[in-house]
Write an enzyme that holds these catalytic residues in place. Structure first.
Site, PDB file in Angstrom:
ATOM      1  N   CYS A 172       7.644  59.593  24.494  1.00 33.03           N
ATOM      2  CA  CYS A 172       6.765  60.647  24.793  1.00 33.03           C
ATOM      3  C   CYS A 172       5.523  60.697  23.517  1.00 33.03           C
ATOM      4  O   CYS A 172       6.366  60.621  22.406  1.00 33.03           O
ATOM      5  CB  CYS A 172       7.399  62.069  25.068  1.00 33.03           C
ATOM      6  SG  CYS A 172       6.109  63.365  25.325  1.00 33.03           S
ATOM      7  N   HIS A 173       4.369  60.728  23.891  1.00 34.81           N
ATOM      8  CA  HIS A 173       3.435  60.552  22.772  1.00 34.81           C
ATOM      9  C   HIS A 173       2.853  62.086  22.230  1.00 34.81           C
ATOM     10  O   HIS A 173       2.162  62.134  21.480  1.00 34.81           O
ATOM     11  CB  HIS A 173       2.177  60.002  23.236  1.00 34.81           C
ATOM     12  CG  HIS A 173       1.502  60.373  24.448  1.00 34.81           C
ATOM     13  ND1 HIS A 173       1.049  59.466  25.286  1.00 34.81           N
ATOM     14  CD2 HIS A 173       1.349  61.618  24.933  1.00 34.81           C
ATOM     15  CE1 HIS A 173       0.289  60.192  26.327  1.00 34.81           C
ATOM     16  NE2 HIS A 173       0.707  61.480  25.884  1.00 34.81           N
TER      17      HIS A 173
END
Length: 465
Positions: A179-180
């Protein structure tokens, strides 16, 4: 895989959701810009026409003279075909359509319950999970049978429940979720640091942070840049800019559904003393419904937006048109790094690098000491050759822990509800969710749950009907 001259060739990657008009193109682009790894991407999708289109797009990208990463793209007709003999499997699927998501996001509004994303927490995230979990059961069973030693990278939301399902079905799976959101908060700290000290071009990765929490409700209890403790810097910036927030140079919250001014982050820091490390739109959904999502006017006052599903539907139309143009050679993919770390992590697992990055995996080593072992948590981990070692993040402060615990409990309820078609557990999860709690009567909440389940029955097992 073949190792030679600090490069790895003949890597086999199964891409599940290979017809994607977003993540797949991002993945292809990042691969095309790195010549240290190469091999074959097997594109599997329940929409064969979409994966065939991406086979054409990927092959055209690889054939271009300005790309240095060369990959073969092939469409796979089944999970067995895609997974057999693969070294890595990437999962990036849309569970259902935007018609189902329309119900997820907007039906709760009849009770005054608003959602800014609707894919992770809140009523929308839970109903989306009921659709997603059976799909992930199928995928996990296929990985167990055809690719038990492959590394599995998940990008699908709800992240925590997707990863939790993979490990429930196949406890020996080597899966993790990327996840960014953490990167975005590092960029905010980078910008504040540059502004405060008159610096330029700080590398986001040089903002060193300790990550602890659950996906989309992640926190930093340490943050530094080259010996500078960023907590006092962040506190001073908030004191000076609390009302206007932080405006990123290339973004404007008022002009984009997906942006924010980070005022929710600022407020959470004042209240709890930790740096909340996700976008405001995600963070707001984990908090009580009266805090940031009480009504559209409250949302606007905090300088973020409610994502409408109509916007997503229009965006899909534009992506479909772009897909046709790309496949027909009327348009080319721009070679611009995505900022994602998926390729870097693959290289590290192949043994070419050693990387520390945030990752979503079970809390098996009690990397967060005061959450259960079977909770899926987000912390840093060390990626090296065929190895992921989670970093011990420590304990979550009690006041923040109390915010996280209802969501961890609901992950367990919703997983069991999806596996056993248990509507009572769905009611319990809805009534325990902070967005819902206290906003309507028990009878109204149960009726909402029933109606939302009814709107997604096409994607649920027979036991729900």
């Amino acid at each position: 895989m073949k190792y030679e001259n600090n490069k790895v060739s003949d890597i086999q990657i199964a891409y599940i959701g290979g017809g994607s008009r977003g993540w797949a193109w991002t993945f292809m682009t990042d691969l095309s810009m790195d010549d240290s790894i190469s091999g074959t991407i097997r594109l599997y999708d329940i929409d064969p026409a979409a994966s065939k289109n991406n086979e054409i797009i990927g092959s055209q990208l690889s054939a271009r003279k300005d790309t240095i990463g060369k990959w073969d793209y092939v469409q796979s007709d089944s999970l067995k075909d895609a997974l057999t003999g693969c070294d890595f499997a990437v999962i990036s699927i849309l569970p259902g359509t935007f018609d189902e998501m329309d119900s997820d996001v907007h039906l709760p509004e009849r009770l005054g319950i608003y959602q800014s994303v609707g894919d992770t927490a809140g009523p929308g995230g839970m109903i989306r999970a009921l659709r997603t979990i059976p799909m992930f059961v199928t995928i996990a069973e296929a990985i167990k049978e055809y690719a038990p030693d492959a590394w599995v990278i998940n990008y699908t939301n709800p992240m925590s429940l997707c990863v939790k399902t993979l490990y429930h079905v196949f406890p020996q799976i080597k899966a993790f979720g990327c996840c960014h959101e953490v990167f975005g908060t590092q960029k905010v700290l980078k910008g504040i640091c540059e502004e405060t000290f008159g610096l330029e071009s700080i590398d986001r990765r040089d903002i060193h942070v300790n990550v602890l929490g659950i996906n989309h409700f992640t926190w930093f209890d340490e943050a530094s840049y080259k010996g500078i403790d960023l907590f006092p810097v962040y506190r001073d910036y908030i004191d000076a800019h609390y009302e206007e927030g932080y405006e990123e140079p290339d973004k404007n919250w008022a002009n984009s559904t997906f942006e924010c001014a980070h005022r929710v982050k600022f407020d959470l820091f004042r209240r709890y003393g930790l740096i909340a490390a996700a976008g405001d739109r995600h963070l707001a959904e984990f908090m009580p419904g009266t805090d940031y999502l009480k009504d559209p006017e409250t949302v606007k006052s905090w300088k973020f937006g409610l994502t409408t599903v109509d916007w997503r539907k229009n965006d899909l139309k534009e992506r479909l048109a772009k897909s046709r143009r790309l496949a027909n050679g009327e348009e080319e993919i721009q070679l611009k790094p995505s900022g994602e770390e998926g390729i870097l992590l693959i290289k590290s697992l192949c043994g070419l690098d050693r990387t520390i990055s945030n990752v979503n995996i079970p809390n098996s080593f009690l990397q967060i000491a005061n959450l259960p072992k079977d909770a899926v948590v987000e912390t840093n981990a060390v990626f090296s050759r065929d190895s992921i070692k989670p970093v011990i993040a420590g304990t979550i402060p009690e006041k923040v822990l109390e915010l996280i615990k209802p969501h961890v409990a609901n992950h367990e309820r919703i997983l069991n509800a999806a596996l056993t078609c248990n509507r009572t557990l769905v009611y319990e999860a809805f009534l325990s969710d902070p967005l819902v709690k206290g906003r309507a009567s028990d009878a109204e909440v149960k009726k909402l749950a029933d109606d939302m389940v009814a709107n997604t029955l096409a994607y649920l097992p027979e036991g729900w009907k």
